[in-house]
Design a protein around this motif. Structure first.
Motif: not given
Length: 253
Positions: A120-145
């Motif tokens: 998973f990569y966060l869609k953010d051009d300013a940050l260069g679309d960084p690689l993120v983990t499932e833990e990041h995805v869930i913790a920051f509320g981008w998507a649920s489990q």
């Protein structure tokens, strides 16, 4: 006739207001970008090729029960698609080591992976679309489990279908990225494949020669992007073998 209201413009596509409720018109541009748009060219006909190729794959996915936003192609550059709430992640499926994975992990490019690996990569051009983990995805509320589980299941089904289609025409699906969106049907939400599936979003190598038939041709100046995309379209039967080629790139300063 006046152009419909523009909703959003990205690097390769423009979204316009659709003619029906909860629809959009997706217009494919001729722009080619790489390295977070640091490299940019306008390549005549690229949008036409990607429109036809994405139609081919999205229609095929719909036909086997994998839901997508694609409704129908309107013309050579435009599609009618469902309006979705895009999850702010790029979902990448890797079958062979290449690109950033090969560099990050020190794996020889082209090495077959023991199983498809999903990133998973966060869609953010300013940050260069960084690689993120499932833990990041869930913790920051981008998507649920549940969303994450559904995205993984969708991505693997897309991989099975697209890799099989490509293998049948002598092309190896090295990796690809998709975007996934939410649609609401009454009180229920479901996830569907959105954006596009084309050589812009896939790494495609000839099985026999390892010739690159994707955007890496443009990234690394190793040939004609038009010829590469046309070859993919021709093998898939999207374009006739004797079809007219579109012209080459026009560099934009």
């Amino acid at each position: 006739m006046a152009r419909r209201r523009m909703i959003y413009e990205g690097k390769a596509k423009i979204l316009y207001e659709g003619p029906e409720p909860d629809t959009l018109i997706q217009y494919f541009k001729d722009d080619a970008t790489a390295f977070n748009a640091q490299k940019h060219a306008v390549i005549e006909g690229k949008g036409v090729l990607n429109n036809r190729l994405s139609e081919h794959f999205m229609s095929g996915l719909n036909a086997i029960g994998v839901p997508t936003h694609f409704i129908r192609r309107l013309n050579m550059r435009e599609q009618l698609v469902r309006m979705v709430e895009i999850i702010p992640l790029e979902v990448v499926v890797r079958n062979f080591a290449a690109g950033s994975m090969a560099k990050r992990l020190g794996i020889d490019e082209g090495t077959a992976l023991p199983r498809p690996i999903i990133e998973f990569y966060l869609k953010d051009d300013a940050l260069g679309d960084p690689l993120v983990t499932e833990e990041h995805v869930i913790a920051f509320g981008w998507a649920s489990q549940q969303d994450v589980d559904d995205m993984v299941a969708l991505a693997l089904r897309v991989n099975d279908f697209v890799s099989g289609v490509m293998y049948g025409v002598g092309i190896r699906l090295v990796d690809f990225k998709i975007e996934i969106g939410r649609v609401f049907e009454g009180d229920f939400q479901r996830l569907i494949v959105a954006d596009e599936i084309s050589p812009d979003s896939c790494r495609l190598w000839d099985i026999e020669t390892n010739q690159k038939l994707d955007k890496d041709v443009f990234r690394h100046d190793i040939g004609s992007l038009t010829d590469a995309y046309t070859e993919v379209a021709t093998r898939l039967g999207v374009m006739p073998r004797n079809g007219n080629k579109v012209s080459g790139p026009k560099l934009v300063q």
